[in-house]
Design an enzyme around this catalytic site. Structure first.
Site, PDB file in Angstrom:
ATOM      1  N   CYS A  17      29.226 -29.035 -11.180  1.00 30.19           N
ATOM      2  CA  CYS A  17      28.616 -27.873 -11.836  1.00 30.19           C
ATOM      3  C   CYS A  17      27.885 -28.448 -13.056  1.00 30.19           C
ATOM      4  O   CYS A  17      28.478 -29.642 -13.609  1.00 30.19           O
ATOM      5  CB  CYS A  17      29.545 -26.793 -11.903  1.00 30.19           C
ATOM      6  N   CYS A  93      27.109 -25.063  -8.245  1.00 30.10           N
ATOM      7  CA  CYS A  93      26.113 -24.234  -8.850  1.00 30.10           C
ATOM      8  C   CYS A  93      24.610 -24.601  -8.866  1.00 30.10           C
ATOM      9  O   CYS A  93      24.538 -25.839  -8.334  1.00 30.10           O
ATOM     10  CB  CYS A  93      26.652 -24.075 -10.494  1.00 30.10           C
ATOM     11  N   CYS A 101      20.745 -35.918  -9.962  1.00 36.08           N
ATOM     12  CA  CYS A 101      22.125 -36.483  -9.865  1.00 36.08           C
ATOM     13  C   CYS A 101      22.064 -38.251 -10.125  1.00 36.08           C
ATOM     14  O   CYS A 101      21.147 -38.694  -9.673  1.00 36.08           O
ATOM     15  CB  CYS A 101      22.827 -36.089  -8.613  1.00 36.08           C
TER      16      CYS A 101
END
Length: 180
Positions: A17, A93, A101
């Site tokens: 998140c 989220c 990422c």
């Protein structure tokens, strides 16, 4: 080459998140207890707040889930050399789902399981706590379905489809497109 999902072993799971203070913390604790013996649960954030939301801790404690070791931390910890290799990485989220990422060692299976941010709810204390309870229930439902999967007997494509289906269970949000 052997398929890492074909053997019965303990799987490492990372919940992501943005702030790592509420939803990912809830998920880490739920899987730590409900998946005990089959999974090792972790959580992290792209921009960790540095503290865990007190309402997340209150809800977890009220349902008898573990609080030990829960802390807000950066996802960089899990992309660094020597970090546990993840088998699964789930974003919980929408903002984190739209971010670039890190490259995760080991090519983990990924899925988006977005739910509303309980920390963003405005209102009185009861309304805020109710949002955390709702988030907890949505996550616990998804995690129970995930933990019941016969992971070792599913091929990667089937497992990927099942993980995506779990992300569409009640309470689903839609990821925001990332800024290009």
């Amino acid at each position: 080459m052997t398929d890492p999902f074909r053997t019965e072993r303990i799987y490492n799971v990372l919940f992501l998140c943005t702030g790592n203070s509420a939803r990912s913390i809830l998920a880490e604790s739920i899987l730590a207890q409900d998946g005990a013996g089959r999974f090792r649960a972790f959580s992290a954030g792209s921009q960790p707040k540095g503290t865990v939301n007190p309402l997340a801790l209150k809800v977890l404690q009220s349902y008898g889930y573990p609080l030990e070791g829960l802390r807000s931390k950066s996802w960089e910890e899990f992309a660094a050399p020597g970090a546990p290799v993840m088998d699964f990485v789930f974003t919980v989220c929408d903002a984190a789902a739209g971010e670039a990422c890190p490259v995760w060692p080991g090519q983990p299976m990924t899925a988006h399981w977005g739910i509303e941010d309980p920390a963003a709810v405005e209102g009185n204390d009861l309304q805020k706590e109710a949002a955390f309870v709702a988030a907890f229930r949505h996550l616990r439902n998804r995690i129970s379905v995930f933990a019941a999967l016969p992971i070792a007997s599913l091929d990667r494509m089937t497992l990927g489809a099942r993980l995506a289906e779990i992300g569409q269970l009640q309470g689903t949000t839609r990821p925001r497109p990332s800024a290009a």
